[in-house]
Design a protein around this motif. Structure first.
Motif, PDB file in Angstrom:
ATOM      1  N   THR A   1       1.838  -1.681 -15.317  1.00 19.28           N
ATOM      2  CA  THR A   1       1.749  -0.273 -15.662  1.00 19.28           C
ATOM      3  C   THR A   1       0.456   0.316 -15.131  1.00 19.28           C
ATOM      4  O   THR A   1      -0.434  -0.394 -14.656  1.00 19.28           O
ATOM      5  N   SER A   2       0.348   1.625 -15.225  1.00 19.07           N
ATOM      6  CA  SER A   2      -0.873   2.295 -14.790  1.00 19.07           C
ATOM      7  C   SER A   2      -2.072   1.851 -15.610  1.00 19.07           C
ATOM      8  O   SER A   2      -3.208   1.918 -15.133  1.00 19.07           O
ATOM      9  N   GLY A   3      -1.823   1.399 -16.836  1.00 19.62           N
ATOM     10  CA  GLY A   3      -2.887   0.922 -17.694  1.00 19.62           C
ATOM     11  C   GLY A   3      -3.223  -0.547 -17.525  1.00 19.62           C
ATOM     12  O   GLY A   3      -4.152  -1.043 -18.165  1.00 19.62           O
TER      13      GLY A   3
ATOM     14  N   VAL B   1      -0.788  -2.428  -4.722  1.00 20.84           N
ATOM     15  CA  VAL B   1      -0.414  -3.447  -5.687  1.00 20.84           C
ATOM     16  C   VAL B   1      -0.321  -4.781  -4.958  1.00 20.84           C
ATOM     17  O   VAL B   1       0.103  -4.841  -3.796  1.00 20.84           O
ATOM     18  N   TYR B   2      -0.724  -5.837  -5.633  1.00 24.79           N
ATOM     19  CA  TYR B   2      -0.752  -7.163  -5.049  1.00 24.79           C
ATOM     20  C   TYR B   2       0.103  -8.126  -5.860  1.00 24.79           C
ATOM     21  O   TYR B   2       0.319  -7.940  -7.057  1.00 24.79           O
TER      22      TYR B   2
ATOM     23  N   ALA C   1       0.827  -1.195   0.000  1.00 25.53           N
ATOM     24  CA  ALA C   1       0.000   0.000   0.000  1.00 25.53           C
ATOM     25  C   ALA C   1       0.865   1.250   0.000  1.00 25.53           C
ATOM     26  O   ALA C   1       1.767   1.386   0.829  1.00 25.53           O
ATOM     27  N   ALA C   2       0.588   2.130  -0.923  1.00 24.07           N
ATOM     28  CA  ALA C   2       1.290   3.403  -1.001  1.00 24.07           C
ATOM     29  C   ALA C   2       0.487   4.481  -0.289  1.00 24.07           C
ATOM     30  O   ALA C   2      -0.738   4.534  -0.397  1.00 24.07           O
ATOM     31  N   SER C   3       1.181   5.321   0.425  1.00 21.98           N
ATOM     32  CA  SER C   3       0.526   6.411   1.127  1.00 21.98           C
ATOM     33  C   SER C   3       1.420   7.642   1.107  1.00 21.98           C
ATOM     34  O   SER C   3       2.575   7.582   0.689  1.00 21.98           O
ATOM     35  N   GLY C   4       0.883   8.744   1.572  1.00 28.94           N
ATOM     36  CA  GLY C   4       1.640   9.979   1.611  1.00 28.94           C
ATOM     37  C   GLY C   4       1.128  10.985   0.610  1.00 28.94           C
ATOM     38  O   GLY C   4      -0.023  10.944   0.191  1.00 28.94           O
ATOM     39  N   SER C   5       1.997  11.889   0.224  1.00 31.09           N
ATOM     40  CA  SER C   5       1.635  12.969  -0.684  1.00 31.09           C
ATOM     41  C   SER C   5       1.725  12.500  -2.135  1.00 31.09           C
ATOM     42  O   SER C   5       2.636  12.874  -2.877  1.00 31.09           O
TER      43      SER C   5
ATOM     44  N   ASP D   1      -4.928  -1.971  -7.438  1.00 31.95           N
ATOM     45  CA  ASP D   1      -6.168  -1.270  -7.172  1.00 31.95           C
ATOM     46  C   ASP D   1      -5.796   0.200  -7.088  1.00 31.95           C
ATOM     47  O   ASP D   1      -5.284   0.659  -6.068  1.00 31.95           O
ATOM     48  N   ASN D   2      -6.037   0.921  -8.152  1.00 35.84           N
ATOM     49  CA  ASN D   2      -5.619   2.313  -8.207  1.00 35.84           C
ATOM     50  C   ASN D   2      -6.343   3.195  -7.189  1.00 35.84           C
ATOM     51  O   ASN D   2      -5.782   4.169  -6.690  1.00 35.84           O
TER      52      ASN D   2
END
Length: 121
Positions: free
Chosen positions: A52-54, A78-79, A23-27, A72-73
């Protein structure tokens, strides 16, 4: 800044499965590509899977057919679903993302702290 936190590693028997999460967090302004790397003792860190983002994916030959990367954008997560684990999969697994912070203009690479995956025979 962007922070990445991995989870889901552990000790499993050969043939078993694990699901790693990062899991990404922050600004965060935007996350581009995300990926999973692993590093075994005495070996260089290698790319296991990327997305990728796509939604386009790429896998190392050694894990094709066994590992599945997804994201899950909405959750900035990311899993990595790992099936049919082998002893040679034993390594520290690291999450990586290429992201742009709301307080920084360029895209930068960010790394998680790693999660240990150990596969017993």
């Amino acid at each position: 800044q962007v922070q990445l936190v991995e989870s889901g590693g552990g000790l499993v028997q050969a043939g078993g499965s694990l699901r790693l999460s990062c899991a990404a967090s922050g600004s965060i302004f935007r996350i581009n590509d995300m990926g999973w790397y692993r590093q075994a003792p005495g070996k260089p860190r290698e790319l296991v899977a990327a997305i990728t983002s796509g939604g386009s994916t790429n896998y190392a030959d050694s894990v094709k057919g066994r590992f599945t990367i997804s994201r899950d954008n909405a959750k900035n997560t990311v899993y990595l679903q790992i099936n049919s684990l082998k002893p040679e999969d034993t390594a520290v697994y690291y999450c990586n993302c290429n992201a742009k912070s709301t307080i920084a203009t360029p895209y930068l690479n960010y790394w998680g702290q790693g999660t240990q995956v150990t596969v017993s025979s």
